[in-house]
Design an enzyme around this catalytic site. Structure first.
Site, mmCIF file in Angstrom:
data_model
loop_
_atom_site.group_PDB
_atom_site.id
_atom_site.type_symbol
_atom_site.label_atom_id
_atom_site.label_comp_id
_atom_site.label_asym_id
_atom_site.label_seq_id
_atom_site.Cartn_x
_atom_site.Cartn_y
_atom_site.Cartn_z
ATOM 1 N N SER A 134 0.816 -1.214 0.000
ATOM 2 C CA SER A 134 0.000 0.000 0.000
ATOM 3 C C SER A 134 0.844 1.257 0.000
ATOM 4 O O SER A 134 1.952 1.279 0.528
ATOM 5 C CB SER A 134 -0.923 0.036 1.224
ATOM 6 O OG SER A 134 -1.665 1.244 1.223
ATOM 7 N N LYS B 236 -4.642 -6.642 3.546
ATOM 8 C CA LYS B 236 -4.625 -5.524 2.591
ATOM 9 C C LYS B 236 -6.050 -5.211 2.116
ATOM 10 O O LYS B 236 -6.428 -4.049 1.943
ATOM 11 C CB LYS B 236 -3.724 -5.858 1.395
ATOM 12 C CG LYS B 236 -3.749 -4.793 0.282
ATOM 13 C CD LYS B 236 -3.347 -3.426 0.804
ATOM 14 C CE LYS B 236 -3.078 -2.344 -0.210
ATOM 15 N NZ LYS B 236 -3.970 -2.092 -1.281
ATOM 16 N N GLU C 191 -10.062 2.135 4.099
ATOM 17 C CA GLU C 191 -9.756 3.303 3.242
ATOM 18 C C GLU C 191 -11.059 3.860 2.641
ATOM 19 O O GLU C 191 -11.303 5.077 2.670
ATOM 20 C CB GLU C 191 -8.780 2.839 2.149
ATOM 21 C CG GLU C 191 -8.488 3.801 1.022
ATOM 22 C CD GLU C 191 -7.568 3.131 -0.040
ATOM 23 O OE1 GLU C 191 -6.520 2.575 0.328
ATOM 24 O OE2 GLU C 191 -7.924 3.166 -1.233
ATOM 25 N N HIS D 197 -7.673 -3.327 4.799
ATOM 26 C CA HIS D 197 -7.063 -1.982 4.756
ATOM 27 C C HIS D 197 -7.810 -1.120 3.730
ATOM 28 O O HIS D 197 -8.187 0.020 3.998
ATOM 29 C CB HIS D 197 -5.580 -2.096 4.380
ATOM 30 C CG HIS D 197 -4.947 -0.819 3.898
ATOM 31 N ND1 HIS D 197 -5.188 -0.296 2.639
ATOM 32 C CD2 HIS D 197 -4.119 0.071 4.502
ATOM 33 C CE1 HIS D 197 -4.524 0.843 2.499
ATOM 34 N NE2 HIS D 197 -3.862 1.083 3.618
ATOM 35 N N ASN D 198 -8.042 -1.683 2.564
ATOM 36 C CA ASN D 198 -8.737 -0.924 1.523
ATOM 37 C C ASN D 198 -10.184 -0.635 1.913
ATOM 38 O O ASN D 198 -10.710 0.435 1.611
ATOM 39 C CB ASN D 198 -8.689 -1.668 0.195
ATOM 40 C CG ASN D 198 -7.354 -1.485 -0.511
ATOM 41 O OD1 ASN D 198 -6.332 -1.263 0.133
ATOM 42 N ND2 ASN D 198 -7.345 -1.586 -1.819
HETATM 43 C C1 6PG Z 1 -3.248 1.461 -1.561
HETATM 44 C C2 6PG Z 1 -4.549 1.678 -2.266
HETATM 45 C C3 6PG Z 1 -4.506 1.047 -3.618
HETATM 46 C C4 6PG Z 1 -5.597 1.550 -4.537
HETATM 47 C C5 6PG Z 1 -6.859 0.770 -4.389
HETATM 48 C C6 6PG Z 1 -8.127 1.531 -4.235
HETATM 49 O O1 6PG Z 1 -3.323 0.887 -0.499
HETATM 50 O O2 6PG Z 1 -2.212 1.873 -2.065
HETATM 51 O O3 6PG Z 1 -5.588 1.118 -1.547
HETATM 52 O O4 6PG Z 1 -4.486 -0.329 -3.457
HETATM 53 O O5 6PG Z 1 -5.724 2.888 -4.514
HETATM 54 O O6 6PG Z 1 -6.867 -0.014 -5.532
HETATM 55 O O7 6PG Z 1 -8.836 1.454 -5.386
HETATM 56 P P1 6PG Z 1 -10.328 1.773 -5.699
HETATM 57 O O8 6PG Z 1 -10.742 2.970 -4.927
HETATM 58 O O9 6PG Z 1 -10.235 2.036 -7.143
HETATM 59 O O10 6PG Z 1 -11.102 0.544 -5.390
#
Ligand code: 6PG
Length: 475
Positions: free
Chosen positions: A128, A183, A190, A186-187
């Protein structure tokens, strides 16, 4: 053979990782299906360290020191399988293939099992931090065997981001899919974090009428306190940016339909399977879907009206929003950790939540100052029933709750959607309720489907004969 590690797939993430390895003194083998990409990398950055370019995959494999370590940075899905098959055919026992893309953890489990049969190690690892992180220090979340980490770990740790206390943001999280799972969550977090920030922006913009340039200043200020995080910093940057073509704030000329590549969706799908309420991540994922649901939005925008009375904005609302954001964010992380714990139990991964939060402290997209506190919370009590039960976090959310309620109430009265704030508050109220209406739901289930219920005052399972004499029977 001279290369310490190799990278297959030299799009931006792959080439930046290769450069990061080289800059840390490792000899890096590089391979790309189209050789021009490889020569481009060497032409532009060959002087940054020792690269060993190969035009043929077999030469790439031959250039790697044993046990060979080939990191693949190709598109998730069939492209990944194809590259794995080609590499595996050229490798020997004990060699390892490292998948640094955003692969689904179930695919990682399948690939790991297949390669293990062939005597190879397959290390699914989360990376990430975007393009810049890959070059300057990402957070790295490896899964895979302990044996693979012995020789691979030091290399990954060397190129990873370092937390404020100097520890590498790279820890082996557990076998097979553990790294990619972490991960994925994590997303998911995010997504949730971004949605909450979006709602804070919307409330202050539409509700209070603060313009983007001033909002940029507010977010920068927030970034110097408890909310200090990469995503808040990015928010201030985006809000402060003026579109060169129109002179308007850039945020006003960007189409308001959020994209997604799938990791948020995977997180929610898996949470449903595990039965873990990750409501913040789910709402964030659905909010992206709603924003992109053009047909429904266009069909409704002129029909569905908002509040008939203008909502009063309470004094001190900006600070209320800051507190609601902080509390909701803590809920999102708490839910994400619950999901990791549940999966760890389900798949027998033995993931240490303290290590997860510690490695998210730098390099990754959700890096934030409060991850230090989360790390301490898990380290001082790994068996916390929820992050919200850690004394420090209990205090933060309870101190924030009045502001949080004012924000959700005001949002509802003003007609501004806050699915993130609202669902986080509902989760908080759900956890703290001594009695939930689930008792009634159990009664309904028993009524129409004889699904039975348990009683608060006696052990056992019971059914009421609803269609007969309504007597209760123990079953
Ligand atoms: C990271 C991000 C990276 C990417 C994702 C999000 O941890 O560096 O999460 O993996 O930005 O793919 O993507 P989307 O918002 O397009 O689902």
């Amino acid at each position: 053979s001279t290369a310490d590690i190799g990278v297959v797939g030299l799009a931006v993430m792959g080439s930046n990782l290769a450069r990061n390895f080289a800059r840390h003194g490792f000899t890096v083998a590089v391979y790309n299906r189209t050789y021009a990409k490889t020569t481009d990398l060497i032409d532009a950055h060959g002087d940054e360290g020792d690269f060993v370019p190969s035009e043929e995959l077999k030469d790439f494999v031959a250039s790697l020191k044993r046990p060979r370590k080939a990191m693949i940075m190709v598109q998730a899905g069939p492209a990944t399988d194809a590259v794995i098959d080609q590499l595996a055919a050229l490798m020997e026992e004990g060699d390892m293939i490292i998948d640094g893309g955003n692969a689904h953890f179930e695919n990682t489990r399948r690939r790991e099992a297949a390669l293990r049969e062939q005597g190879l190690h397959f290390v699914g690892t989360g990376v990430s931090g975007g393009e810049e992180g890959a070059l300057l220090g990402p957070a790295i979340m490896p899964g895979g065997s302990e044996e693979s980490y012995e020789s691979l770990g030091p290399i990954l740790e060397a190129i990873s981001a370092k937390a404020p206390d100097g520890t590498p943001c790279c820890t082996r999280l557990g076998p097979d899919g553990a790294g990619h799972f972490v991960k994925m969550v994590h997303n998911g977090i995010e997504y949730s974090d971004m949605q909450l920030i979006g709602e804070a922006y919307d409330l202050l913009r539409r509700g209070v009428g603060i313009e983007p340039a001033d909002l940029a200043r507010i977010f920068s200020e927030w970034n110097s306190g408890d909310l200090d995080s990469y995503l808040i910093e990015v928010t201030a940057e985006v809000l402060g940016h003026t579109d060169a073509a129109t002179g308007k704030p850039l945020v006003d000329v960007i189409v308001d339909q959020a994209g997604q590549k799938g990791t948020g969706r995977w997180t929610v799908q898996n949470a449903l399977d595990l039965g873990v309420p990750v409501t913040g991540i789910a709402e964030a994922t659905f909010a992206r879907a709603l924003s992109s649901g053009v047909k429904q939005r266009e069909g409704a925008v002129d029909l569905l009206t908002g509040p008939t009375e203008k909502a009063a904005i309470p004094d001190g609302f900006v600070e209320d929003v800051r507190q609601a954001l902080y509390a909701s964010k803590i809920v999102a992380y708490a839910q994400g950790f619950d999901q990791i714990a549940a999966a760890s139990a389900e798949y027998d991964w033995g993931i240490d939540l303290g290590s997860c939060s510690a490695l998210w402290r730098a390099g990754c997209i959700i890096r934030a100052r409060f991850l230090d506190r989360i790390t301490e919370a898990w380290r001082s009590d790994p068996d916390l029933p929820t992050l919200l039960a850690a004394p420090e976090f209990t205090k933060i959310v309870t101190d924030a709750q009045d502001a949080w309620r004012r924000v959700v109430a005001t949002a509802a009265l003003a007609g501004i959607p806050t699915p993130g704030f609202s669902s986080a508050l509902a989760y908080y109220d759900g956890l703290r309720s001594r009695r939930l209406p689930a008792a009634l739901i159990q009664g309904q289930r028993d009524f129409f489907g004889a699904h039975t219920y348990r009683r608060v005052d006696r052990e056992g399972t019971f059914h009421t004969d609803w269609s007969g004499d309504r007597a209760e029977h123990e079953v």
